[in-house]
Design an enzyme around this catalytic site. Sequence first.
Site, short mmCIF file in Angstrom:
data_model
loop_
_atom_site.label_atom_id
_atom_site.label_comp_id
_atom_site.label_asym_id
_atom_site.label_seq_id
_atom_site.Cartn_x
_atom_site.Cartn_y
_atom_site.Cartn_z
N THR A 1 -2.93 -31.45 38.60
CA THR A 1 -2.38 -30.09 38.59
C THR A 1 -1.77 -29.80 37.22
O THR A 1 -1.37 -30.72 36.52
CB THR A 1 -1.29 -29.91 39.68
OG1 THR A 1 -0.80 -28.57 39.64
CG2 THR A 1 -0.12 -30.85 39.49
N ASN B 1 0.80 -27.77 37.28
CA ASN B 1 2.04 -27.15 37.75
C ASN B 1 3.05 -28.21 38.20
O ASN B 1 2.91 -28.77 39.29
CB ASN B 1 1.66 -26.21 38.90
CG ASN B 1 2.83 -25.41 39.41
OD1 ASN B 1 3.97 -25.87 39.38
ND2 ASN B 1 2.56 -24.22 39.90
N LYS C 1 4.62 -27.99 41.78
CA LYS C 1 3.84 -28.51 42.90
C LYS C 1 4.06 -30.02 43.03
O LYS C 1 4.24 -30.53 44.13
CB LYS C 1 2.34 -28.27 42.66
CG LYS C 1 1.89 -26.84 42.79
CD LYS C 1 0.36 -26.80 42.63
CE LYS C 1 -0.19 -25.41 42.77
NZ LYS C 1 -1.66 -25.38 42.63
N ASP D 1 -4.91 -25.53 45.88
CA ASP D 1 -4.88 -24.17 45.38
C ASP D 1 -4.09 -23.33 46.38
O ASP D 1 -4.22 -23.53 47.59
CB ASP D 1 -6.30 -23.61 45.21
CG ASP D 1 -6.35 -22.65 44.04
OD1 ASP D 1 -6.03 -23.09 42.91
OD2 ASP D 1 -6.66 -21.46 44.24
N GLY E 1 6.79 -19.77 40.24
CA GLY E 1 5.83 -18.76 40.66
C GLY E 1 6.45 -17.60 41.43
O GLY E 1 7.38 -16.93 40.96
N TYR E 2 5.95 -17.37 42.64
CA TYR E 2 6.38 -16.24 43.47
C TYR E 2 7.64 -16.57 44.29
O TYR E 2 8.06 -15.75 45.11
CB TYR E 2 5.24 -15.84 44.41
CG TYR E 2 4.06 -15.24 43.70
CD1 TYR E 2 3.99 -13.88 43.43
CD2 TYR E 2 2.99 -16.05 43.27
CE1 TYR E 2 2.91 -13.34 42.76
CE2 TYR E 2 1.90 -15.51 42.60
CZ TYR E 2 1.87 -14.15 42.36
OH TYR E 2 0.80 -13.60 41.69
N ASP E 3 8.21 -17.76 44.12
CA ASP E 3 9.36 -18.15 44.95
C ASP E 3 10.50 -17.12 44.96
O ASP E 3 11.12 -16.91 46.00
CB ASP E 3 9.88 -19.53 44.52
CG ASP E 3 9.03 -20.66 45.09
OD1 ASP E 3 8.26 -20.42 46.04
OD2 ASP E 3 9.15 -21.79 44.58
N LYS F 1 12.80 -25.91 51.22
CA LYS F 1 11.46 -25.29 51.17
C LYS F 1 10.44 -26.20 51.87
O LYS F 1 9.57 -25.74 52.61
CB LYS F 1 11.06 -25.02 49.71
CG LYS F 1 9.70 -24.35 49.58
CD LYS F 1 9.33 -24.00 48.15
CE LYS F 1 7.88 -23.51 48.05
NZ LYS F 1 7.40 -23.34 46.68
N ARG G 1 2.88 -25.33 51.79
CA ARG G 1 2.47 -26.59 51.15
C ARG G 1 2.85 -27.78 52.05
O ARG G 1 2.09 -28.75 52.17
CB ARG G 1 3.16 -26.70 49.78
CG ARG G 1 2.80 -27.96 48.99
CD ARG G 1 3.14 -27.82 47.51
NE ARG G 1 2.32 -26.82 46.87
CZ ARG G 1 2.78 -25.61 46.49
NH1 ARG G 1 4.05 -25.30 46.65
NH2 ARG G 1 1.96 -24.74 45.95
P1 ITT Z 1 -2.93 -25.79 39.37
O1 ITT Z 1 -3.11 -26.43 38.04
O2 ITT Z 1 -2.56 -26.80 40.45
O3 ITT Z 1 -4.09 -24.92 39.80
P2 ITT Z 1 -1.46 -23.28 39.32
O4 ITT Z 1 -0.02 -22.96 39.06
O5 ITT Z 1 -2.51 -22.58 38.52
O6 ITT Z 1 -1.62 -24.87 39.23
P3 ITT Z 1 -2.46 -22.09 41.82
O7 ITT Z 1 -3.64 -21.47 41.17
O8 ITT Z 1 -2.65 -22.83 43.10
O9 ITT Z 1 -1.69 -23.09 40.86
O10 ITT Z 1 -1.32 -21.04 42.11
C1 ITT Z 1 -1.50 -19.66 42.13
C2 ITT Z 1 -0.22 -19.01 41.71
O11 ITT Z 1 0.69 -19.06 42.81
C3 ITT Z 1 0.47 -19.63 40.51
O12 ITT Z 1 1.01 -18.58 39.73
C4 ITT Z 1 1.58 -20.45 41.13
O13 ITT Z 1 2.72 -20.51 40.29
C5 ITT Z 1 1.89 -19.66 42.40
N1 ITT Z 1 2.33 -20.53 43.48
C6 ITT Z 1 1.64 -21.57 44.02
N2 ITT Z 1 2.39 -22.15 44.98
C7 ITT Z 1 3.54 -21.48 45.05
C8 ITT Z 1 4.71 -21.61 45.81
O14 ITT Z 1 4.85 -22.57 46.70
N3 ITT Z 1 5.71 -20.74 45.61
C9 ITT Z 1 5.59 -19.76 44.70
N4 ITT Z 1 4.54 -19.58 43.91
C10 ITT Z 1 3.51 -20.42 44.07
#
Ligand code: ITT
Length: 189
Positions: free
Chosen positions: A11, A13, A16, A68, A143-145, A165, A171
């Site tokens: 990842t 991120n 995560k 994802d 992210g959207y948290d 959480k 997740r």
């Molecule tokens: P990867 O490298 O694992 O793909 P990413 O951040 O690009 O990391 P995703 O495409 O799965 O991951 O995530 C889509 C978006 O949703 C991304 O902007 C994340 O920050 C956000 N996101 C994913 N899980 C979240 C969570 O639990 N709470 C808030 N935002 C989340």
Amino acid sequence: MVVRLDVTLVTSNPGKHREIEAILAPYGVRVRALSRTLVEPQAERLETVVDAKLDQLSSLRGFVIVEDSGLFIDALGGFPGVYSAYVLQTLGLPDLLRLLEGKPRAATFRTVAGLRRGKRHWLFPGEVRGTIAQRPRGRGGFGYDPVFVPSGARSTYAQASVAQKNESSHRAISFRALGMFLSRQSPRL
Ligand code: ITT
């Protein structure tokens, strides 16, 4: 924790990784994170994206995990959904909230976790319902948290600790199923 199994989580991120390592620890699974940005196809379903990510990791040995996630807002026909990362980078939270002014705020957060070993893939979906807050609240998470309030709660995920959480997040649901699968199946794989 008694470590029974090591897995590699791929990842970009770190948020995560923090959550997943805590969710999988009770199953005796230790998570090593590998930071790598994978090509994500334009697809309508998270499952398709996860399979495509796993396909790119055939060179890694042992158990490999990717996931994802997306925020699917009812009033926007499921948008941003699979485009959640792109929308956060380009529009950002304030513009997304503007799109929702005067609209119902129900939404679903979904995760699909993918596990690979050798040529085999397994997928584990998880989702929670909730609402989009009127304005961002809290400094934790990622992210959207700051705008997602899970059903039955008053705080956003960004106002909750990782442990809170992880009690019932999208997740947590998907990775608990993956943890259970690993703890049941690992001797035979
Ligand atoms: P990867 O490298 O694992 O793909 P990413 O951040 O690009 O990391 P995703 O495409 O799965 O991951 O995530 C889509 C978006 O949703 C991304 O902007 C994340 O920050 C956000 N996101 C994913 N899980 C979240 C969570 O639990 N709470 C808030 N935002 C989340």
